[in-house]
Design a protein around this motif. Structure first.
Motif, PDB file in Angstrom:
ATOM      1  N   ASN A 105       0.801  -1.234   0.000  1.00 28.80           N
ATOM      2  CA  ASN A 105       0.000   0.000   0.000  1.00 28.80           C
ATOM      3  C   ASN A 105       0.836   1.288   0.000  1.00 28.80           C
ATOM      4  N   THR A 322      -8.666  -0.933  -1.470  1.00 31.24           N
ATOM      5  CA  THR A 322      -8.322  -2.226  -2.060  1.00 31.24           C
ATOM      6  C   THR A 322      -9.030  -2.410  -3.394  1.00 31.24           C
ATOM      7  N   ASP A 323      -8.275  -2.771  -4.418  1.00 29.16           N
ATOM      8  CA  ASP A 323      -8.806  -3.067  -5.757  1.00 29.16           C
ATOM      9  C   ASP A 323      -9.330  -1.847  -6.493  1.00 29.16           C
TER      10      ASP A 323
END
Length: 395
Positions: A105, A322-323
């Motif tokens: 991240n 996320t994603d």
């Protein structure tokens, strides 16, 4: 050469009171060729040198021989060790024990924490005693996303901010970026301000939600409040959206809308109980979209779903990244900058606002991947809905 990165690197060195010698400079012959420079950098002492090297890495510059990362243990909650590595939003690798580890991240203005064979970014507020924190610039390498110079690529504007380009072309290319993200199984993140509602563009955004092009929404109390006000009263800030004029007692509508939702306990409960029957927030709830509302000191109410602790709000925003494969920011400066600060540089980012200052602040604050379109948000979203939603017609 076209990016001007070398001149900015040399300016940084002098700004940090360092010195340099250009040892080798190979200039690409054609526009598609990559140039390469090797520079010897010096500073008065090691502390100054480390800070300079960290600064240069925000430009994508790496040491020829990075060596090994240095680790220090945090001895206070919420405080990094002195000399901690201040992160960029670029993809980053850390060398430990002769092995390179990918940083999870990537996010700017954080620290790097080592936990077993994991290396991840962590904001200062989340540091705890005993954590192993990377210090100095040694053993770190950043990777700059390679620009795709093909005519069909997402990097559709030669300049970071566009105000005099054919809008239909820009909208089509933004739509293509969103389609590509969805086709690859990624989410589309929106960051919105109340101008979406004030300009009458809420129906267009509802159509985009229902068509599956709004997976996550980051906003403040204002967008949700005025969207709900519009659904309940047909006004936004007391202005009739159909007639474009103020209505009697209209100044009360937003606070009465907030009170109605607070009585239900949440936006979702208001939808489920049949109290809220239309608008952006209704569409997100019924379509299973996600949203994070983070408030500010000027908020009325606020709505029960709004995070009033900004640190908790930041954590909630990070948890929704996320994603994410594409981000569109419309009509909000503060939430756009806040989101830009936590997004990796690998995620395509477009900011749309009538105010040129809004779309330039992102790049000024380190979101180098940001592209800006200066235009009316209402007209832009109408065109985007026409492009992405089959059968959608402008009102």
């Amino acid at each position: 050469m076209d990016s001007g990165i070398l001149s900015r690197v040399l300016d940084d060195i002098r700004e940090y009171e360092g010195d340099y010698v250009i040892d080798r400079f190979d200039v690409g012959h054609d526009a598609m060729d990559t140039s390469h420079a090797t520079i010897t950098v010096s500073a008065d002492d090691d502390e100054a040198l480390q800070r300079l090297l960290m600064r240069l890495q925000t430009r994508g510059v790496n040491m020829v021989d990075p060596g090994e990362a240095s680790i220090s243990v945090a001895d206070m909650d919420g405080v990094f060790p002195d000399g901690f590595y201040s992160t960029t939003n670029l993809a980053t690798k850390v060398r430990l024990g002769g092995k390179w580890f990918d940083v999870e991240n990537p996010e700017m203005d954080c620290g790097l924490v080592v936990e077993g064979e994991r290396v991840y970014t962590l904001p200062m507020s989340d540091v705890r005693i005993g954590m192993n924190v990377v210090c100095g610039a040694s053993g770190i390498r950043v990777i700059v996303p390679l620009p795709d110079k093909s005519s069909e690529s997402f990097g559709f504007m030669e300049s970071d901010v566009s105000s005099e380009k054919p809008q239909a072309v820009l909208v089509r290319q933004v739509a293509d970026g969103m389609r590509e993200a969805k086709a690859s199984g990624k989410k589309v993140l929106w960051v919105g301000g109340p101008g979406v509602v004030h300009t009458g563009a809420a129906p267009a955004m509802v159509a985009l939600v229902n068509a599956g092009f709004v997976d996550v929404l980051f906003a403040g109390n204002a967008l949700a409040t005025h969207d709900i006000e519009s659904s309940l009263y047909g006004t936004s800030l007391g202005v009739d959206l159909a007639q474009g004029r103020g209505v009697e007692h209209g100044h009360e509508h937003h606070i009465r809308a907030i009170n109605t939702i607070r009585k239900e306990g949440s936006i979702q409960a208001a939808v489920e109980n049949g109290v809220l029957t239309g608008g952006i927030m209704h569409a997100l709830v019924t379509r299973g979209g996600e949203f994070v509302l983070v408030g500010s000191v000027r908020d009325d109410g606020p709505l029960p779903d709004v995070y009033t602790d900004v640190i908790e709000g930041q954590r909630a925003m990070r948890a929704k990244l996320t994603d994410v494969g594409f981000c569109l920011m419309v009509a909000t400066m503060l939430h756009s900058v806040a989101t830009g600060n936590i997004l990796p540089a690998s995620i395509p980012l477009v900011c749309v606002d009538i105010n040129p200052a809004t779309v330039t602040k992102l790049a000024d604050r380190g979101s180098s991947q940001a592209r800006g379109i200066v235009t009316d948000v209402g007209l832009f979203l109408e065109q985007l809905a026409v492009e992405l939603v089959p059968g959608y017609r402008r009102r």
